[in-house]
Motif scaffolding. Sequence first.
Motif, PDB file in Angstrom:
ATOM      1  N   LEU A 241       0.806  -1.218   0.000  1.00 44.78           N
ATOM      2  CA  LEU A 241       0.000   0.000   0.000  1.00 44.78           C
ATOM      3  C   LEU A 241       0.839   1.267   0.000  1.00 44.78           C
ATOM      4  O   LEU A 241       0.331   2.348  -0.308  1.00 44.78           O
ATOM      5  CB  LEU A 241      -0.931   0.023   1.226  1.00 44.78           C
ATOM      6  CG  LEU A 241      -1.951  -1.114   1.366  1.00 44.78           C
ATOM      7  CD1 LEU A 241      -2.836  -0.873   2.580  1.00 44.78           C
ATOM      8  CD2 LEU A 241      -2.795  -1.255   0.103  1.00 44.78           C
ATOM      9  N   ILE A 242       2.112   1.140   0.356  1.00 40.35           N
ATOM     10  CA  ILE A 242       2.946   2.335   0.526  1.00 40.35           C
ATOM     11  C   ILE A 242       4.083   2.431  -0.498  1.00 40.35           C
ATOM     12  O   ILE A 242       4.721   3.478  -0.644  1.00 40.35           O
ATOM     13  CB  ILE A 242       3.524   2.368   1.972  1.00 40.35           C
ATOM     14  CG1 ILE A 242       3.835   3.810   2.405  1.00 40.35           C
ATOM     15  CG2 ILE A 242       4.733   1.463   2.117  1.00 40.35           C
ATOM     16  CD1 ILE A 242       2.615   4.619   2.705  1.00 40.35           C
ATOM     17  N   ASN A 243       4.335   1.351  -1.234  1.00 40.69           N
ATOM     18  CA  ASN A 243       5.478   1.313  -2.162  1.00 40.69           C
ATOM     19  C   ASN A 243       5.543   2.484  -3.141  1.00 40.69           C
ATOM     20  O   ASN A 243       6.632   3.051  -3.352  1.00 40.69           O
ATOM     21  CB  ASN A 243       5.501  -0.008  -2.931  1.00 40.69           C
ATOM     22  CG  ASN A 243       6.118  -1.139  -2.124  1.00 40.69           C
ATOM     23  OD1 ASN A 243       6.923  -0.896  -1.225  1.00 40.69           O
ATOM     24  ND2 ASN A 243       5.751  -2.365  -2.422  1.00 40.69           N
ATOM     25  N   PRO A 244       4.440   2.888  -3.772  1.00 43.03           N
ATOM     26  CA  PRO A 244       4.540   4.019  -4.719  1.00 43.03           C
ATOM     27  C   PRO A 244       5.050   5.300  -4.066  1.00 43.03           C
ATOM     28  O   PRO A 244       5.772   6.087  -4.700  1.00 43.03           O
ATOM     29  CB  PRO A 244       3.096   4.190  -5.218  1.00 43.03           C
ATOM     30  CG  PRO A 244       2.446   2.870  -4.988  1.00 43.03           C
ATOM     31  CD  PRO A 244       3.074   2.328  -3.743  1.00 43.03           C
ATOM     32  N   TYR A 245       4.712   5.505  -2.798  1.00 41.47           N
ATOM     33  CA  TYR A 245       5.119   6.730  -2.097  1.00 41.47           C
ATOM     34  C   TYR A 245       6.557   6.626  -1.587  1.00 41.47           C
ATOM     35  O   TYR A 245       7.232   7.647  -1.429  1.00 41.47           O
ATOM     36  CB  TYR A 245       4.148   7.002  -0.950  1.00 41.47           C
ATOM     37  CG  TYR A 245       2.710   7.007  -1.434  1.00 41.47           C
ATOM     38  CD1 TYR A 245       2.187   8.118  -2.092  1.00 41.47           C
ATOM     39  CD2 TYR A 245       1.898   5.887  -1.271  1.00 41.47           C
ATOM     40  CE1 TYR A 245       0.877   8.123  -2.561  1.00 41.47           C
ATOM     41  CE2 TYR A 245       0.591   5.879  -1.739  1.00 41.47           C
ATOM     42  CZ  TYR A 245       0.086   6.989  -2.383  1.00 41.47           C
ATOM     43  OH  TYR A 245      -1.198   6.985  -2.855  1.00 41.47           O
ATOM     44  N   LEU A 246       7.007   5.400  -1.343  1.00 38.35           N
ATOM     45  CA  LEU A 246       8.422   5.215  -1.016  1.00 38.35           C
ATOM     46  C   LEU A 246       9.286   5.506  -2.241  1.00 38.35           C
ATOM     47  O   LEU A 246      10.358   6.106  -2.125  1.00 38.35           O
ATOM     48  CB  LEU A 246       8.664   3.773  -0.543  1.00 38.35           C
ATOM     49  CG  LEU A 246       8.051   3.385   0.808  1.00 38.35           C
ATOM     50  CD1 LEU A 246       8.203   1.883   1.048  1.00 38.35           C
ATOM     51  CD2 LEU A 246       8.705   4.164   1.944  1.00 38.35           C
ATOM     52  N   ARG A 247       8.792   5.092  -3.398  1.00 32.51           N
ATOM     53  CA  ARG A 247       9.566   5.307  -4.627  1.00 32.51           C
ATOM     54  C   ARG A 247       9.670   6.793  -4.990  1.00 32.51           C
ATOM     55  O   ARG A 247      10.724   7.241  -5.472  1.00 32.51           O
ATOM     56  CB  ARG A 247       8.945   4.514  -5.778  1.00 32.51           C
ATOM     57  CG  ARG A 247       9.216   3.016  -5.705  1.00 32.51           C
ATOM     58  CD  ARG A 247       8.846   2.320  -6.998  1.00 32.51           C
ATOM     59  NE  ARG A 247       7.404   2.245  -7.203  1.00 32.51           N
ATOM     60  CZ  ARG A 247       6.653   1.219  -6.812  1.00 32.51           C
ATOM     61  NH1 ARG A 247       7.215   0.182  -6.194  1.00 32.51           N
ATOM     62  NH2 ARG A 247       5.351   1.217  -7.029  1.00 32.51           N
ATOM     63  N   ASP A 248       8.584   7.553  -4.750  1.00 33.97           N
ATOM     64  CA  ASP A 248       8.677   8.981  -5.119  1.00 33.97           C
ATOM     65  C   ASP A 248       9.269   9.836  -3.990  1.00 33.97           C
ATOM     66  O   ASP A 248       9.423  11.053  -4.136  1.00 33.97           O
ATOM     67  CB  ASP A 248       7.317   9.521  -5.560  1.00 33.97           C
ATOM     68  CG  ASP A 248       6.274   9.611  -4.435  1.00 33.97           C
ATOM     69  OD1 ASP A 248       6.651   9.620  -3.250  1.00 33.97           O
ATOM     70  OD2 ASP A 248       5.075   9.671  -4.748  1.00 33.97           O
TER      71      ASP A 248
END
Length: 293
Positions: A241-248
């Motif tokens: 659920l959080i991976n996209p925000y870790l990447r950006d």
Amino acid sequence: MMKISQLEMFLAISESGSIAEAARRLGKSRTTLSSSLSALEDELGVELLERSGNQVTLTNIGQVIKNDCERMVMIGNDITGRCRQHLQGVESVLRIARDDALPESYWRQLIHEMSLQFPGTSVSVYMAPPPELNDMVEHNLVDIAYCLLPHSNRLPNTHHVKLGEIRMMTVANSDHPLCKLSRVVRSDLARYTEFALASIDDEGLRAVAPASSNYIALPFYEHLRNAVLDGTGFSNVPSVLINPYLRDGSVKVLNYDQAMQRQAYGMIQNRYSQLGGLTQWLAEQLEDYLAED
């Protein structure tokens, strides 16, 4: 007696306007379709189609009954499908509960595929916080639950089946003070607001295992993630659920020795029930998805 197959051939001929074309679409011979149509007309005592060379058109009565024939074919196929599923051990009705540890987009895709694979099964899906799902199965409110599994099973009538693991991450907005520390200890967590999971049990509404005494408890992981994105506090959420925000870079994993841990994800079922075809299919789909994480 009139047969569903005769109605299907009649409809195919009326829609294509040609016995030869209908035969090609159905993979049958022209003779088979002509014989079937003649038998249906003899049974009903009327002409359904007017023949003119290689072309056919609906008669007035053929036009009148066409919609009823379509409906009868649909109902007949539904009955056949439900009986086939029953013989294959597929549930006719299934009550599912789940948490939101996996993305909504994945569940939408899964439910779409389920409706195609098992059109004869009536399915109800309910979302609840993970700690409540064990009790829901125990009290027969649902047939099966899919969720992050509790570390222990305290209920006598439920059985846990692990399908894979999910990485749980303690995260905060990149601008949060905890993200500025080179090393975070438990006393640091206690100084800031934590967004913890909320659950209702016999004792009422409570926060599930908060690391800080200063917490706000919310019922779903997506709520926890959104609170982190707003920068108000830190939380422990599933990586998917959080991976996209870790990447950006908008969210960071805290430099805390317990910030990344794996937790079992699986299904909770009644200890004495057997898996049907649909629940077995769901288990396989979830296993494949979790193996890719």
